[in-house]
Scaffold this active site. Structure first.
Site, short mmCIF file in Angstrom:
data_model
loop_
_atom_site.label_atom_id
_atom_site.label_comp_id
_atom_site.label_asym_id
_atom_site.label_seq_id
_atom_site.Cartn_x
_atom_site.Cartn_y
_atom_site.Cartn_z
CB SER A 89 -5.37 -0.73 -2.72
OG SER A 89 -6.29 0.25 -2.30
CG HIS A 203 -7.33 3.46 -5.58
ND1 HIS A 203 -6.25 4.07 -4.96
CD2 HIS A 203 -7.63 2.35 -4.85
CE1 HIS A 203 -5.93 3.34 -3.90
NE2 HIS A 203 -6.73 2.31 -3.81
#
Length: 313
Positions: A89, A203
């Site tokens: 991430s 996300h």
């Protein structure tokens, strides 16, 4: 020896992270100074007395990457030849900076803008929706995907956000959808989920509103040819300079494919992984995989001796 360096994402931060490197290494001090100047924030203060601010993405992103980069620059000369880099991430930005694909100044400016955009959007979402994220443990991805599809039969309110390992998948969506998932999951034998203390549904398509403004920011940033290949956890491919802006935009709304990233390393002969940055999250994920390279975590100055032994071994 084929070596990969990996970097932790948001949520791995803790009070005092990186301070021992800042005290002992001029390279670390230089990184923190750069991050402070670019962001207009006292990064050293964020790591200590203002640590509570790191519950907000606008502060957590730049502080976490600054810590990872401070550690990386401090030990860079002691590392072997690195074949690949990646980051979970937010950690992908640490990898892009460490690889030379992003300069330090451009990287921190990008994170400042990204953090602000994401925090602002999450604040708006909280006013309109009750959206949460939870980690689903010890359940096959196929079962999780089937349940998500079942919950979404009427309207799409639930998404898979992270494929962290073979035993951990993160979902994000409206509270009602998550509650329905958990109810159906119990009937299917899924016994354990853990709520995540995050600011927003990262996300997932809930972040769609951030994509266009962030792409405009990306268009103002210069990217360089990487000195070390960086694997994107959006498409599990090596970042290419002509596609990196598109990929980083999609990164906001598409799942983090971390398990697939580790599988990529294994398929390409990586036998040693060095996790650099705060916390031991990625190391703990590797520990639970049946097929994973040996790894070491460098989170503190005391870990350097272990790094040397790991590389000699």
């Amino acid at each position: 020896m084929t070596t990969a360096v990996i970097f932790n994402g948001q949520g791995a931060h803790y009070q005092g992270m990186g301070m021992d490197f800042i005290e002992h290494y001029p390279q670390a001090k230089k990184v923190i100074t750069c991050a402070s100047q670019v962001s207009g924030e006292d990064i050293k203060a964020l790591l200590n007395e203002d640590f509570s601010k790191l519950s907000q993405t606008r502060y957590a992103q730049i502080a976490t990457v600054a810590t990872s980069m401070a550690i990386f620059r401090s030990i860079e000369s002691q590392l072997p030849a690195i074949n690949y880099m990646a980051g979970l991430s937010l950690g992908e930005y640490s990898a892009l900076m460490a690889s030379g694909m992003l300069s330090m100044e451009d990287g921190f400016q990008l994170l400042k803008e990204r953090g602000n955009l994401m925090s602002n959007h999450c604040e708006q979402l909280k006013k309109d929706e009750n959206i949460v994220m939870e980690a689903v443990l010890k359940a096959p991805l196929e079962d999780i995907q089937q349940l998500v599809n079942q919950v979404n039969q009427d309207e799409r309110h639930l998404y898979i956000a992270n494929l962290n390992s073979s035993t951990q998948t993160v979902i994000g969506g409206k509270q009602s959808a998550v509650d329905q998932f958990k109810k159906l999951g119990k009937e299917k034998g899924i016994k354990k989920t853990i709520p995540l203390a995050v600011e927003g549904p990262f996300h997932t398509p809930f972040m769609e509103a951030v994509c266009q403004p962030f792409r405009l920011v990306l268009d103002q940033v210069d990217f360089n040819d990487a000195e070390v290949p960086v694997i994107s956890n959006t498409d599990v491919k090596v970042h290419q300079i002509d596609q990196v802006r598109d990929t980083l935009t999609r990164h906001l709304i598409e799942p983090v494919r971390w398990k697939n990233t580790i599988d990529y390393f294994v398929a390409h002969g990586v036998d040693k992984i060095i996790q650099i940055g705060p916390g031991k999250t990625l190391g703990n994920l590797l520990k639970r995989e049946k097929k994973a390279p040996d790894y070491v975590v460098v989170d503190s100055v005391d870990d350097i001796q272990g790094l040397e032994s790991f590389l000699e071994g």
